[in-house]
Design an enzyme around this catalytic site. Sequence first.
Site, mmCIF file in Angstrom:
data_model
loop_
_atom_site.group_PDB
_atom_site.id
_atom_site.type_symbol
_atom_site.label_atom_id
_atom_site.label_comp_id
_atom_site.label_asym_id
_atom_site.label_seq_id
_atom_site.Cartn_x
_atom_site.Cartn_y
_atom_site.Cartn_z
ATOM 1 C CD GLU A 40 9.149 -7.570 5.746
ATOM 2 O OE1 GLU A 40 9.348 -7.406 7.174
ATOM 3 O OE2 GLU A 40 8.379 -6.287 5.417
ATOM 4 C CB THR A 48 5.922 -2.824 2.781
ATOM 5 O OG1 THR A 48 4.805 -2.138 2.982
ATOM 6 C CG2 THR A 48 6.575 -3.972 4.071
ATOM 7 C CD GLU A 65 -2.244 -8.745 10.505
ATOM 8 O OE1 GLU A 65 -0.952 -9.237 10.924
ATOM 9 O OE2 GLU A 65 -2.688 -8.285 10.220
ATOM 10 C CE LYS A 67 -3.684 0.602 2.603
ATOM 11 N NZ LYS A 67 -4.827 0.143 4.057
ATOM 12 N N GLY A 116 -4.924 -4.684 5.591
ATOM 13 C CA GLY A 116 -3.836 -6.383 4.987
ATOM 14 C C GLY A 116 -4.773 -7.004 4.754
ATOM 15 N NE ARG A 117 -6.665 -8.535 10.228
ATOM 16 C CZ ARG A 117 -6.390 -6.992 11.277
ATOM 17 N NH1 ARG A 117 -4.961 -6.810 10.464
ATOM 18 N NH2 ARG A 117 -6.881 -6.338 12.123
ATOM 19 C CE LYS A 129 7.021 -4.882 10.133
ATOM 20 N NZ LYS A 129 5.798 -3.759 8.917
ATOM 21 C CG HIS A 152 -1.700 -40.932 8.390
ATOM 22 N ND1 HIS A 152 -1.762 -41.853 8.612
ATOM 23 C CD2 HIS A 152 -2.739 -40.512 7.880
ATOM 24 C CE1 HIS A 152 -2.864 -42.674 7.982
ATOM 25 N NE2 HIS A 152 -3.784 -41.623 7.549
#
Length: 524
Positions: free
Chosen positions: A222, A220, A363, A216, A277-278, A516, A394
């Site tokens: 990363e 950011t 979050e 956005k 974001g989510r 961060k 399993h």
Amino acid sequence: MPGYSQATELRAWQSLAEHHTTLGRNIVLKDYFAKDPSRFSKFSRNFENTADGTEILFDFSKNFLTDETLGLLVELAKECGLERLRDDMFAGEKINFTEKRAVYHVALRNVSNRPMQVDGKSVVEDVNAVLEHMKSFSEQVRSGEWKGWTGKKIKTIINIGIGGSDLGPVMVSEALKPYSDRSLTLHFVSNIDGTHITEALRGSDPETTLFLVASKTFTTAETTTNANTAKSWFLDAAKDAAHIAKHFVALSTNEEEVTKFGIDKANMFGFESWVGGRYSVWSAIGLSVCLYIGYDRFHEFLAGAHAMDKHFLDTPLEQNIPVIGGLLSVWYSDFFGAQTHLVSPFDQYLHRFPAYLQQLSMESNGKAITRSGDYVKYTTGPILFGEPATNAQHSFYQLLHQGTKLIPTDFILAAESHNPVQNNKHQRMLASNFLAQAEALMVGKNPDQVTAEGAPSELVPHKTFLGNRPTTSILAQKITPGTLGALIAYYEHVTFTEGAVWNINSFDQWGVELGKVLASKFIP
């Protein structure tokens, strides 16, 4: 803002606590079914997906639930102001009060174009303009009209993002792979670990690769680090920075940073500050999905979510499917001491669905401060986890059946497979396990049954299953784009319901920031 600080102050909460002291000692799920043959129909809800005509069955009957329990839970929802908070969200009110923002992802999938406003301004036109941009761009790329700098068709798409700019598109593109253009190779890069971008670039050709940089703010850490690595790799081959415009697009609102990077502002797909974001896969962040499955299918995806939105908004609480799901989560977390919640899809295409729900749930509701600023006096935010079955059977299902922890579980199955191999033998086995797991967790196996099967006396305790473990079974007709949209919206509104009862702000994420910030200090 509701007129209470702690949910424990509510009369309905106190009534539920009293109800639990009686029910908690006496509830035996298999006995409830024996006493009430209509229990399944009484506690099941059918969602008719008007988007594509498919149906989804939500079976809540194998939960710690009676008529009285449901009535008290609904009273709790009313007393905590759930309906008002829900209506405020759909009206564009700034219910994310710590960031002074509306929470309006529902406007992104408003395919019926009902009036929706924020601060007195209609958002419908801008949302539709972005969708139209996504449509025209995706059609150009898919048809081959959009070409790389050497005139070749795009064959590889690499989405660079993190958090909601990655988890949503990854999950949806995997879940809807049967509808995808198989001539396109799709990669998602999120981790700052250089391995992630290196492996995505390893088999890619600069002449036929398109990068979607999803951030956005376009700041950011990363994402911009990975994007600059991708740009260096591209320019090593293309040489001329002017070619960036044909191979990089931005899913962002920061035109200054986007153009500084070298991306043409015409190739910028924006979204508003009221898109968390989510909750952003419905926005321009979903461009990778749109490219992969085509705009028409992407629109069906939006329409499925819109249908669930209308159900959540218009359906009385006692019949409201996401409300029931959210209230049951509160019931288990705060009255039975459950700390976790398992979501296990019996569908390999949904293998990233639990990871997506982890961000959505944890979050959103991993909070300990009420809307009035007080520390909560109860548990919030269960730990959500999951893996596809039957693999998970399993692995950790042993803990579900014979462990000491209460783990409420959602099982998800599509009746129709996209791959009915061997005359549907695989799907019949899958469905058998879906039905058997829910029954086994409910019924268990007592010592007499184990003895009757011939087990030596010393093994009887080890082969005994207590049962009485709650599950919700979700049965879709088929995992179509519309069905997936409805399922995601269901869990969004479950999360909303939880947060409303706990009186927390489900829409900020200050806890993401501290690590961060500290990391930036360590870089030098």
